[in-house]
Design an enzyme around this catalytic site. Sequence first.
Site: not given
Ligand code: LCS
Length: 398
Positions: A59, A112, A186, A211
């Site tokens: 952790r 998001y 972000d 991503k």
């Molecule tokens: N920031 C952005 C710009 C994102 O598009 C997402 C997830 C996150 C943070 C959060 O990331 P995660 O916890 O999912 O790794 N975006 C998503 C989307 O547009 N479709 O499904 C997830």
Amino acid sequence: MENKNYGFGTKAIHAGNKKDKTYQALTMPIYQTSTFYFNDCEEGGRKFAGEEEGYIYTRLGNPTTSVLEQKVAALEGAEDCVAVASGIGAVSSIFWTMCKAGDHVIADGTLYGCTFAYLNHGLTRYGVEVSFIDTSNLDEIKKALKPNTAAVYLETPANPNLKIANITAVSELVHNYKKEIMVVCDNTFATPYLQNPLKLGADAVIHSGTKYLNGHGDVIAGFVLGKKDFINQVRLFGLKDMTGAVMGPFEAFLILRGLKTFELRMDRHCDNAMKIANYLEQHPMVDKVFYPGLKSFEGYEIAQKQMRKFGGIVAFEVKGGRAEGIKLLNSLKLCTIAVSLGDAETLIEHPASMTHSPYSSEELKEQGISESLVRISVGLENVEDIIADLEYGFSCLK
Ligand code: LCS
């Protein structure tokens, strides 16, 4: 890796790597262990006191994850990086580190969906005030800044409509007001290949590593990047004590593997997306296309200045409305209906009912996210095949 002047693709393969002196493995092994033994009690005490380097418990840090952290830091041009379990783990770890009850946060209204939910419905429950504004309008930022503002948060390009904020102008304005206010960007959509917010004046960057960084649709992951002292606080407070949202070594291994082809993948995503944006722009059944590489796009000028290429996400409004948009999605054969983005496969989704469902219909309207908006994460397939599939989908609307 010795040479700091290596190109981006070379860094993605070599930066942060550690030579395995035990077995001379080329690829960083997966240290799939939760804890690390101490030779004696005193050694454990010294490590806990920070008097001696070394791993204690996964952790707090893990050798496989550390290599990945140093690699992503090198790509983003950051002093340090901490890997976490998801993009939302990055968002929550950084806010728990930066804010306390009584603080004020300014955030762009276009985010998001789950980031918006965290800020709008989560953080506010703990005595932090959040103002949602349009960070592409500097006057709105000026008006929103207050003596207790602790952070300004934005995505650029933003999810789902690629809205662009001027990172340099926002950072200058905020820091002139008070240099301690954290400007957090972000950078998930742009990735470190296309844009480096820290070099443009931001104080910290977060990524969903789910991503493009991983790129293969088989991991949930996140990163927080910034100055060494700040990342140490995120690691030892926001992550260790508050969220516990730590990245596992296997996920770190998969992302290390994905990053070997990062530059190649990004070039293909960007080239394919530009062609699809051009195709959609001339299409009679499309009302509007959102892509930072199009001259007609509102954020085009700023995107030209702060991005190297324009990314793999294209959004567009289908003529007619919601029903036509949904029918288009349901007609496609190659493009897959799915949320997430940055994978080899082209993914297509309907933000109003999917990624942005945490917004009420009024909130969606305020942000200009219409019911007819469709978002494509352009994949690595041959672009002619993606275009042919879209063309077939449009033909089903007639
Ligand atoms: N920031 C952005 C710009 C994102 O598009 C997402 C997830 C996150 C943070 C959060 O990331 P995660 O916890 O999912 O790794 N975006 C998503 C989307 O547009 N479709 O499904 C997830």
